[in-house]
Scaffold this motif. Sequence first.
Motif, PDB file in Angstrom:
ATOM      1  N   ASN A 224       0.835  -1.194   0.000  1.00 53.68           N
ATOM      2  CA  ASN A 224       0.000   0.000   0.000  1.00 53.68           C
ATOM      3  C   ASN A 224       0.866   1.239   0.000  1.00 53.68           C
ATOM      4  OD1 ASN A 224      -2.911  -0.124   0.021  1.00 53.68           O
ATOM      5  ND2 ASN A 224      -2.615  -1.546   1.744  1.00 53.68           N
ATOM      6  N   ILE A 225       0.330   2.299  -0.573  1.00 55.86           N
ATOM      7  CA  ILE A 225       1.064   3.560  -0.590  1.00 55.86           C
ATOM      8  C   ILE A 225       0.186   4.673  -0.043  1.00 55.86           C
ATOM      9  CG2 ILE A 225       2.106   5.338  -2.075  1.00 55.86           C
ATOM     10  CD1 ILE A 225       3.135   3.312  -3.876  1.00 55.86           C
ATOM     11  N   GLN A 226       0.779   5.502   0.796  1.00 57.41           N
ATOM     12  CA  GLN A 226       0.125   6.745   1.187  1.00 57.41           C
ATOM     13  C   GLN A 226       1.064   7.885   0.835  1.00 57.41           C
ATOM     14  OE1 GLN A 226      -1.128   7.170   5.222  1.00 57.41           O
ATOM     15  NE2 GLN A 226      -3.045   6.077   4.876  1.00 57.41           N
ATOM     16  N   VAL A 227       0.470   8.941   0.270  1.00 57.09           N
ATOM     17  CA  VAL A 227       1.261  10.113  -0.048  1.00 57.09           C
ATOM     18  C   VAL A 227       0.684  11.288   0.728  1.00 57.09           C
ATOM     19  CG1 VAL A 227       1.838  11.734  -1.868  1.00 57.09           C
ATOM     20  CG2 VAL A 227       1.968   9.289  -2.304  1.00 57.09           C
ATOM     21  N   HIS A 228       1.539  11.956   1.482  1.00 58.85           N
ATOM     22  CA  HIS A 228       1.091  13.053   2.335  1.00 58.85           C
ATOM     23  C   HIS A 228      -0.169  12.661   3.114  1.00 58.85           C
ATOM     24  CE1 HIS A 228       4.054  15.919   0.913  1.00 58.85           C
ATOM     25  NE2 HIS A 228       3.837  15.472  -0.302  1.00 58.85           N
ATOM     26  N   GLY A 229      -0.163  11.433   3.586  1.00 59.19           N
ATOM     27  CA  GLY A 229      -1.241  11.003   4.466  1.00 59.19           C
ATOM     28  C   GLY A 229      -2.484  10.487   3.764  1.00 59.19           C
ATOM     29  N   HIS A 230      -2.490  10.460   2.414  1.00 63.52           N
ATOM     30  CA  HIS A 230      -3.675   9.962   1.711  1.00 63.52           C
ATOM     31  C   HIS A 230      -3.338   8.703   0.934  1.00 63.52           C
ATOM     32  CE1 HIS A 230      -5.756  13.635   2.744  1.00 63.52           C
ATOM     33  NE2 HIS A 230      -4.694  14.317   2.318  1.00 63.52           N
ATOM     34  N   ASP A 231      -4.285   7.753   0.923  1.00 62.08           N
ATOM     35  CA  ASP A 231      -4.078   6.526   0.161  1.00 62.08           C
ATOM     36  C   ASP A 231      -3.951   6.849  -1.316  1.00 62.08           C
ATOM     37  OD1 ASP A 231      -4.039   4.633   2.138  1.00 62.08           O
ATOM     38  OD2 ASP A 231      -6.229   4.518   2.263  1.00 62.08           O
ATOM     39  N   GLY A 232      -3.094   6.118  -1.985  1.00 66.63           N
ATOM     40  CA  GLY A 232      -2.939   6.308  -3.423  1.00 66.63           C
ATOM     41  C   GLY A 232      -2.362   5.041  -3.997  1.00 66.63           C
ATOM     42  N   ASP A 233      -2.219   4.981  -5.319  1.00 67.76           N
ATOM     43  CA  ASP A 233      -1.624   3.757  -5.850  1.00 67.76           C
ATOM     44  C   ASP A 233      -0.203   3.984  -6.335  1.00 67.76           C
ATOM     45  OD1 ASP A 233      -2.217   5.229  -8.020  1.00 67.76           O
ATOM     46  OD2 ASP A 233      -3.380   3.687  -9.073  1.00 67.76           O
ATOM     47  N   ARG A 234       0.221   5.243  -6.331  1.00 66.06           N
ATOM     48  CA  ARG A 234       1.609   5.491  -6.690  1.00 66.06           C
ATOM     49  C   ARG A 234       2.145   6.752  -6.021  1.00 66.06           C
ATOM     50  NH1 ARG A 234       2.157   4.871 -12.482  1.00 66.06           N
ATOM     51  NH2 ARG A 234       0.560   3.294 -12.173  1.00 66.06           N
ATOM     52  N   ALA A 235       3.492   6.827  -5.949  1.00 63.02           N
ATOM     53  CA  ALA A 235       4.140   7.996  -5.373  1.00 63.02           C
ATOM     54  C   ALA A 235       5.200   8.473  -6.352  1.00 63.02           C
ATOM     55  CB  ALA A 235       4.790   7.637  -4.039  1.00 63.02           C
ATOM     56  N   PHE A 236       5.361   9.785  -6.439  1.00 61.34           N
ATOM     57  CA  PHE A 236       6.332  10.371  -7.356  1.00 61.34           C
ATOM     58  C   PHE A 236       7.466  11.035  -6.589  1.00 61.34           C
ATOM     59  CE2 PHE A 236       2.192  10.519  -9.473  1.00 61.34           C
ATOM     60  CZ  PHE A 236       2.497   9.803 -10.628  1.00 61.34           C
ATOM     61  N   ALA A 237       8.575  11.201  -7.297  1.00 58.34           N
ATOM     62  CA  ALA A 237       9.724  11.885  -6.700  1.00 58.34           C
ATOM     63  C   ALA A 237       9.274  13.221  -6.136  1.00 58.34           C
ATOM     64  CB  ALA A 237      10.807  12.090  -7.755  1.00 58.34           C
ATOM     65  N   GLY A 238       9.753  13.541  -4.927  1.00 60.01           N
ATOM     66  CA  GLY A 238       9.392  14.814  -4.318  1.00 60.01           C
ATOM     67  C   GLY A 238       8.163  14.698  -3.438  1.00 60.01           C
ATOM     68  N   GLN A 239       7.704  13.491  -3.202  1.00 63.11           N
ATOM     69  CA  GLN A 239       6.557  13.339  -2.315  1.00 63.11           C
ATOM     70  C   GLN A 239       6.964  12.632  -1.036  1.00 63.11           C
ATOM     71  OE1 GLN A 239       3.622  11.377  -4.915  1.00 63.11           O
ATOM     72  NE2 GLN A 239       2.422  13.273  -4.791  1.00 63.11           N
ATOM     73  N   ARG A 240       6.337  13.086   0.041  1.00 65.32           N
ATOM     74  CA  ARG A 240       6.460  12.367   1.316  1.00 65.32           C
ATOM     75  C   ARG A 240       5.625  11.105   1.189  1.00 65.32           C
ATOM     76  NH1 ARG A 240      10.130  12.268   4.642  1.00 65.32           N
ATOM     77  NH2 ARG A 240       8.617  11.246   5.992  1.00 65.32           N
ATOM     78  N   THR A 241       6.255   9.984   1.393  1.00 63.86           N
ATOM     79  CA  THR A 241       5.632   8.720   1.041  1.00 63.86           C
ATOM     80  C   THR A 241       5.671   7.739   2.209  1.00 63.86           C
ATOM     81  OG1 THR A 241       6.491   9.080  -1.182  1.00 63.86           O
ATOM     82  CG2 THR A 241       5.728   6.858  -0.678  1.00 63.86           C
ATOM     83  N   ALA A 242       4.549   7.061   2.428  1.00 64.16           N
ATOM     84  CA  ALA A 242       4.518   5.974   3.410  1.00 64.16           C
ATOM     85  C   ALA A 242       4.191   4.693   2.660  1.00 64.16           C
ATOM     86  CB  ALA A 242       3.460   6.250   4.473  1.00 64.16           C
ATOM     87  N   ILE A 243       4.941   3.653   2.933  1.00 70.51           N
ATOM     88  CA  ILE A 243       4.757   2.411   2.195  1.00 70.51           C
ATOM     89  C   ILE A 243       4.575   1.250   3.151  1.00 70.51           C
ATOM     90  CG2 ILE A 243       5.883   0.778   0.629  1.00 70.51           C
ATOM     91  CD1 ILE A 243       6.683   2.995  -1.008  1.00 70.51           C
ATOM     92  N   ASN A 244       3.506   0.514   2.910  1.00 70.79           N
ATOM     93  CA  ASN A 244       3.237  -0.694   3.682  1.00 70.79           C
ATOM     94  C   ASN A 244       3.922  -1.844   2.939  1.00 70.79           C
ATOM     95  OD1 ASN A 244       0.243  -2.661   4.292  1.00 70.79           O
ATOM     96  ND2 ASN A 244       2.164  -2.596   5.420  1.00 70.79           N
ATOM     97  N   LEU A 245       4.888  -2.468   3.616  1.00 69.40           N
ATOM     98  CA  LEU A 245       5.677  -3.514   2.969  1.00 69.40           C
ATOM     99  C   LEU A 245       5.121  -4.888   3.317  1.00 69.40           C
ATOM    100  CD1 LEU A 245       9.256  -2.128   3.613  1.00 69.40           C
ATOM    101  CD2 LEU A 245       7.988  -2.101   1.455  1.00 69.40           C
ATOM    102  N   GLN A 246       5.130  -5.748   2.320  1.00 69.32           N
ATOM    103  CA  GLN A 246       4.567  -7.075   2.503  1.00 69.32           C
ATOM    104  C   GLN A 246       5.564  -8.014   3.174  1.00 69.32           C
ATOM    105  OE1 GLN A 246       2.125  -8.274  -0.861  1.00 69.32           O
ATOM    106  NE2 GLN A 246       3.237 -10.204  -0.851  1.00 69.32           N
ATOM    107  N   GLY A 247       5.143  -8.622   4.255  1.00 63.81           N
ATOM    108  CA  GLY A 247       5.938  -9.683   4.869  1.00 63.81           C
ATOM    109  C   GLY A 247       7.302  -9.271   5.378  1.00 63.81           C
ATOM    110  N   VAL A 248       7.429  -8.042   5.841  1.00 65.09           N
ATOM    111  CA  VAL A 248       8.715  -7.604   6.382  1.00 65.09           C
ATOM    112  C   VAL A 248       8.541  -7.359   7.877  1.00 65.09           C
ATOM    113  CG1 VAL A 248      10.400  -5.724   6.385  1.00 65.09           C
ATOM    114  CG2 VAL A 248       9.509  -6.597   4.225  1.00 65.09           C
ATOM    115  N   ASN A 249       9.489  -7.839   8.655  1.00 64.29           N
ATOM    116  CA  ASN A 249       9.426  -7.578  10.087  1.00 64.29           C
ATOM    117  C   ASN A 249      10.013  -6.214  10.395  1.00 64.29           C
ATOM    118  OD1 ASN A 249       8.207  -9.972  10.793  1.00 64.29           O
ATOM    119  ND2 ASN A 249      10.187 -11.045  10.907  1.00 64.29           N
ATOM    120  N   LEU A 250       9.510  -5.639  11.452  1.00 62.32           N
ATOM    121  CA  LEU A 250       9.971  -4.310  11.827  1.00 62.32           C
ATOM    122  C   LEU A 250      11.483  -4.288  12.096  1.00 62.32           C
ATOM    123  CD1 LEU A 250       8.986  -1.496  12.183  1.00 62.32           C
ATOM    124  CD2 LEU A 250       8.421  -1.995  14.558  1.00 62.32           C
ATOM    125  N   ASP A 251      12.016  -5.428  12.569  1.00 64.17           N
ATOM    126  CA  ASP A 251      13.461  -5.420  12.861  1.00 64.17           C
ATOM    127  C   ASP A 251      14.309  -5.547  11.605  1.00 64.17           C
ATOM    128  OD1 ASP A 251      13.058  -8.036  12.218  1.00 64.17           O
ATOM    129  OD2 ASP A 251      13.521  -8.836  14.218  1.00 64.17           O
TER     130      ASP A 251
END
Length: 655
Positions: A224-251
């Motif tokens: 999943n991707i969120q850009v500036h706090g909103h759900d989206g399907d893609r992020a572009f250079a120059g954007q604050r981006t949050a990404i939900n990664l599949q099957g990755v542990n926090l450590d």
Amino acid sequence: MKHIIVGTAGHIDHGKTALVKALTGIDADRLKEEKQRGITIDIGFADLMIGDSQFGFVDVPGHERFVKNMLAGAHGLDLVMLVVAADESVMPQTREHFDICSLLHVKSGLIALTKSDLVDEELLELARAEVEDFVAGSFLESAPIIAVSSRTGSGVEELKQALRNLGSRIETKQTDAVPRLPIDRAFSIRGFGTVVTGTLVAGELKQGDDVEVLPAGVKTRVRNIQVHGHDGDRAFAGQRTAINLQGVNLDQVERGSLLAPAGRLHATSMVDARLDLLPTAPRPITQRARVRFHHGTAEVMARVVIIEGSGVRGQVSGSENEKLKTRNQERGSIHPGASEIVQLRLEQPISALPGDRFIVRSYSPQVTIGGGVIIDPLPQKHRIKDAIALNYIERLEGATLAESLPVFVAMSGARAMSQSEIAARTGATDEQIERATNKLLADGRVLPVTKSPLVLISRESYQSLAKQVIETLSEHHRREPLSLGLSREEVREQVFGQVRPEIFRAVIARLSEEGAVAAERESLRLASHRPALTGADDASKQALEAAFKSSGFQAGTLEEIASAAGVKSDLARKLFTLLTAERRVVRIGDFVFHVDCINDLKSRVRERKQINPRIDVAVFKEMTGGLSRKHAIPLLEFLDREHITRRVGNEREIL
Ligand SMILES: Nc1nc2c(ncn2[C@@H]2O[C@H](COP(=O)(O)OP(=O)(O)OP(=O)(O)O)[C@@H](O)[C@H]2O)c(=O)[nH]1
Ligand SMILES: [Mg+2]
């Protein structure tokens, strides 16, 4: 829509967070401790649409102890908003943050004179004059200086307008670049799993992309991707981006990791770079000094190896030697305000690309002393005095892909360079690599070892390998004039011991295409090579051939025939190779037959077909004048292989 990242900078308590809030309505201080203490500890974020541009704000802490956190937010900025409180003017972290922005080559920005409500006109003008003085000669020299008050709101609109103006001058970022997201936060959300955030500094990321967390090398996927706090399907250079990664542990992820397309970039423990020391650095950097290296959101310890190109080479006499020595001693350190080519040996791996900027802070006290630009992210280990390395690095500095590619290929020498190595070392996209490669191939500076997958070798390295092959073969022919050639395996071992097999094949293929080398199945020889026989050897060869011929079907082994012909077995073996190559004799199993005999046999078998298309061993023995079974069977099998006969049960069908 344009995506612009603005970073705050400035001394503690000068009103950075308050200003971001006055602009965006968002309180970037998100930690409980920040709210309690009224100071910013870690970077915080806010965003605002101005016109049709999306501004992402990175608010940094001003506290001297949190400069390392400030550095995690200072990369990837388009603009800096240098915050100076009108009542305090320029203070230590105003300077340090400003130095960092200069060293990171932030292109432009503005100065906000905050807390204007606390000072009278005279003091405000004084502060303005001081700030003007401070930024004179820097990238902020002609930047707008805007008096604001977050308390009264005065000047905030003017500031927005200024941001809008500056934003309109920023080039739209190219999305045809390999995406990179330096991770500044990693946390876990119940039901979602691991989420990482950062400023996407290049390219584009979308849902479903296969990505990798570097330097750990954890392969995963964008869920999943969120850009500036909103759900989206893609992020572009120059954007604050949050990404939900599949099957990755926090450590498996942390601040300092980098998210990039899976398999595209490499981790590295060494980088070649240009390092500039600030004029205000308290002391020179000496050879192998240990420093704090900040790149992207990563901070690692590093040793600075200063590469000296003018090493004392050969015999230099007396005073000349002394002069060189002093110069080298001077060169063995970087003085404040000076700049040198260095190799940074990192204590933990990072992932970097040419052109990336970085900051260097002293180990203790922790202050910013310099910074620079990465020139080669995947170099060989260099010695301190290495004029050749220095020359390569200087050619790479500031080079475009078309300029750097031939240098990288040349550096890789006989090992050559594959598409994926080019990608990891330059950060270029496949299309960019293809374009640059085509140009280079056209002007002949590099040669393709293979085209798909692409492997490139420099013309010099190819020529040097080709020369060694020719020399090896010449030497062999000189030592063994009777031998037809050298086995492929031996040539490969002698000349291509350290390099990948396709390079061997490519060089041989090219040499035989050019007509320099004749490549047989098992052996190689110079095309011009003719086995040289002395008169006596020639007589022996003829005697040997005659002996083969007269033995007819009653063939013997090579040793038997050689002794019948009176030829020593050593010589006989060499002559036999020649006779075989000239197709005068044929070895079948343990026996050697003269070619006339074999041809005669073939035609007799073919003629026989008119009488009866089938023969058995008995008939065959009869046809060949009573051959024994030990001769007959290998001969029949030979005829099968030659497709003259075909075995059917105990008989042969003549084809
Ligand atoms: N009077 C007045 N006070 C201000 C103004 N801006 C900020 N302040 C006050 O100054 C103090 C510090 O403001 P912050 O915005 O937290 O300062 P900062 O630069 O973010 O501080 P750090 O993040 O810790 O470096 C707070 O008490 C604010 O209310 C202003 O324009 N006028
Ligand atoms: Mg703050």
